[in-house]
Motif scaffolding. Structure first.
Motif, PDB file in Angstrom:
ATOM      1  N   GLU A   1      44.294  71.787  53.235  1.00  0.00           N
ATOM      2  CA  GLU A   1      43.306  71.300  52.272  1.00  0.00           C
ATOM      3  C   GLU A   1      43.818  71.428  50.846  1.00  0.00           C
ATOM      4  O   GLU A   1      43.659  70.509  50.026  1.00  0.00           O
ATOM      5  CB  GLU A   1      42.003  72.081  52.447  1.00  0.00           C
ATOM      6  CG  GLU A   1      41.271  71.777  53.746  1.00  0.00           C
ATOM      7  CD  GLU A   1      40.144  72.751  54.023  1.00  0.00           C
ATOM      8  OE1 GLU A   1      39.330  72.459  54.910  1.00  0.00           O
ATOM      9  OE2 GLU A   1      40.095  73.821  53.370  1.00  0.00           O
TER      10      GLU A   1
ATOM     11  N   THR B   1      44.729  57.717  49.405  1.00  0.00           N
ATOM     12  CA  THR B   1      44.725  58.166  50.791  1.00  0.00           C
ATOM     13  C   THR B   1      46.011  57.795  51.524  1.00  0.00           C
ATOM     14  O   THR B   1      46.610  58.626  52.224  1.00  0.00           O
ATOM     15  CB  THR B   1      43.519  57.568  51.542  1.00  0.00           C
ATOM     16  OG1 THR B   1      42.313  58.016  50.921  1.00  0.00           O
ATOM     17  CG2 THR B   1      43.514  57.992  53.001  1.00  0.00           C
TER      18      THR B   1
ATOM     19  N   LYS C   1      41.315  61.515  55.174  1.00  0.00           N
ATOM     20  CA  LYS C   1      39.922  61.296  54.778  1.00  0.00           C
ATOM     21  C   LYS C   1      39.019  62.395  55.332  1.00  0.00           C
ATOM     22  O   LYS C   1      38.138  62.908  54.629  1.00  0.00           O
ATOM     23  CB  LYS C   1      39.447  59.930  55.281  1.00  0.00           C
ATOM     24  CG  LYS C   1      40.094  58.745  54.577  1.00  0.00           C
ATOM     25  CD  LYS C   1      39.608  57.426  55.180  1.00  0.00           C
ATOM     26  CE  LYS C   1      40.269  56.235  54.516  1.00  0.00           C
ATOM     27  NZ  LYS C   1      39.843  54.952  55.133  1.00  0.00           N
TER      28      LYS C   1
ATOM     29  N   ARG D   1      35.914  63.483  45.325  1.00  0.00           N
ATOM     30  CA  ARG D   1      37.257  64.052  45.248  1.00  0.00           C
ATOM     31  C   ARG D   1      37.568  64.629  43.874  1.00  0.00           C
ATOM     32  O   ARG D   1      38.189  65.698  43.757  1.00  0.00           O
ATOM     33  CB  ARG D   1      38.302  62.988  45.616  1.00  0.00           C
ATOM     34  CG  ARG D   1      38.250  62.544  47.069  1.00  0.00           C
ATOM     35  CD  ARG D   1      39.415  61.601  47.381  1.00  0.00           C
ATOM     36  NE  ARG D   1      39.341  61.136  48.772  1.00  0.00           N
ATOM     37  CZ  ARG D   1      40.292  60.428  49.377  1.00  0.00           C
ATOM     38  NH1 ARG D   1      41.384  60.097  48.700  1.00  0.00           N
ATOM     39  NH2 ARG D   1      40.151  60.037  50.625  1.00  0.00           N
TER      40      ARG D   1
ATOM     41  N   VAL E   1      45.860  64.790  45.447  1.00  0.00           N
ATOM     42  CA  VAL E   1      44.810  64.004  44.794  1.00  0.00           C
ATOM     43  C   VAL E   1      44.874  64.213  43.283  1.00  0.00           C
ATOM     44  O   VAL E   1      44.747  63.266  42.495  1.00  0.00           O
ATOM     45  CB  VAL E   1      43.417  64.390  45.337  1.00  0.00           C
ATOM     46  CG1 VAL E   1      42.317  63.737  44.496  1.00  0.00           C
ATOM     47  CG2 VAL E   1      43.267  63.965  46.788  1.00  0.00           C
TER      48      VAL E   1
ATOM     49  N   LEU F   1      39.565  65.832  53.435  1.00  0.00           N
ATOM     50  CA  LEU F   1      38.969  65.839  52.099  1.00  0.00           C
ATOM     51  C   LEU F   1      37.439  65.801  52.170  1.00  0.00           C
ATOM     52  O   LEU F   1      36.758  66.467  51.374  1.00  0.00           O
ATOM     53  CB  LEU F   1      39.501  64.658  51.293  1.00  0.00           C
ATOM     54  CG  LEU F   1      41.001  64.735  50.955  1.00  0.00           C
ATOM     55  CD1 LEU F   1      41.469  63.450  50.283  1.00  0.00           C
ATOM     56  CD2 LEU F   1      41.298  65.942  50.071  1.00  0.00           C
TER      57      LEU F   1
ATOM     58  N   LEU G   1      44.447  68.338  48.171  1.00  0.00           N
ATOM     59  CA  LEU G   1      43.779  68.309  46.871  1.00  0.00           C
ATOM     60  C   LEU G   1      44.794  68.284  45.731  1.00  0.00           C
ATOM     61  O   LEU G   1      44.581  67.619  44.710  1.00  0.00           O
ATOM     62  CB  LEU G   1      42.850  69.511  46.719  1.00  0.00           C
ATOM     63  CG  LEU G   1      41.481  69.404  47.393  1.00  0.00           C
ATOM     64  CD1 LEU G   1      40.677  70.670  47.148  1.00  0.00           C
ATOM     65  CD2 LEU G   1      40.716  68.184  46.889  1.00  0.00           C
TER      66      LEU G   1
END
Length: 233
Positions: free
Chosen positions: A177, A190, A205, A220, A184, A208, A181
């Protein structure tokens, strides 16, 4: 008139496992093997096929097997979906042979999905596989000591988080995770994150979405901001 001689009773089948066969249970335990990797599948099947205690069943009889043995590298979303499907089969109990758990959360998900016993792939020799299968068939559980400690630690962290939801710490994100992040935060979408991490876009997907839902965030961008403020990435 003489009575016909009674035939001698047939000898009981020999049971060579580590535990005696329970009353009413046949000596041979029926086992269905599940593995996404054909090499993993063949390796497990070849080891179990050599044991007289084991009756391997094919796909047609998988739903009637006493034991379902799932062999994977890690517990991802696809594995969790399979475990949940097997959990709803009342005639089978499930064991997991796994390469590694990325986090206590992955181990918790496996247990929540109905896994009765766990064995590391690195330790899955013929004797340990047999012990795992017989334990599951006898209604027992099996978990390596260090994994039990990890599970208890994870449960404890969840309890502390529930008591103080704002007390964010590194334990609130798994390594997967946190990595997603971080990507991101670098502006990746994605598809780019999927290529970078070697996961499917669907998995990206789902991961997140799980973070956003679990931490009660909006999207997000909110998740990235939360993680940065609390030193999680």
């Amino acid at each position: 008139m003489t009575c016909p001689q009674a035939s001698a009773p047939a000898p009981a089948p020999e049971y060579t496992g580590r535990w005696p066969a329970p009353a009413g249970r046949p000596a041979r335990v029926s086992v269905a093997v599940y593995a996404p990797d054909p090499v993993l599948y063949v390796g497990i099947v070849q080891q179990l096929r050599q044991r007289p205690e084991i009756d391997l069943v094919d796909d047609a009889g998988a739903d009637t097997a006493q034991v379902s043995l799932v062999t994977v590298d890690t517990v991802d979303d696809e594995t969790t979906a399979l475990l949940n499907r097997l959990r709803h089969n009342p005639g089978t109990r499930t064991g997991l042979v796994v390469g590694t758990f990325e986090s206590g959360d992955a181990l918790q998900r496996a247990i929540d999905s109905g896994v009765a016993a766990v064995l590391r792939r690195a330790e899955a020799d013929q004797d340990r596989l047999l012990r795992l299968v017989l334990a599951i068939a006898n209604g027992e559980g099996m978990l390596p000591g260090d994994l039990l400690a990890k599970l208890l630690s994870h449960v404890g962290s969840l309890q502390r988080s529930t008591l103080d939801p704002r007390a964010a710490s590194l334990s609130t994100l798994t390594s997967r995770e946190a990595e997603m992040l971080r990507l991101v935060s670098e502006g990746l979408d994605t598809a780019e994150i999927a290529r970078k991490t070697a996961y499917s876009e669907r998995t990206v997907k789902n991961v997140l979405h799980e973070v956003i839902t679990r931490l009660h965030l909006r999207n997000r961008a909110h998740a990235v901001g939360h993680a940065l403020r609390n030193g999680l990435i």
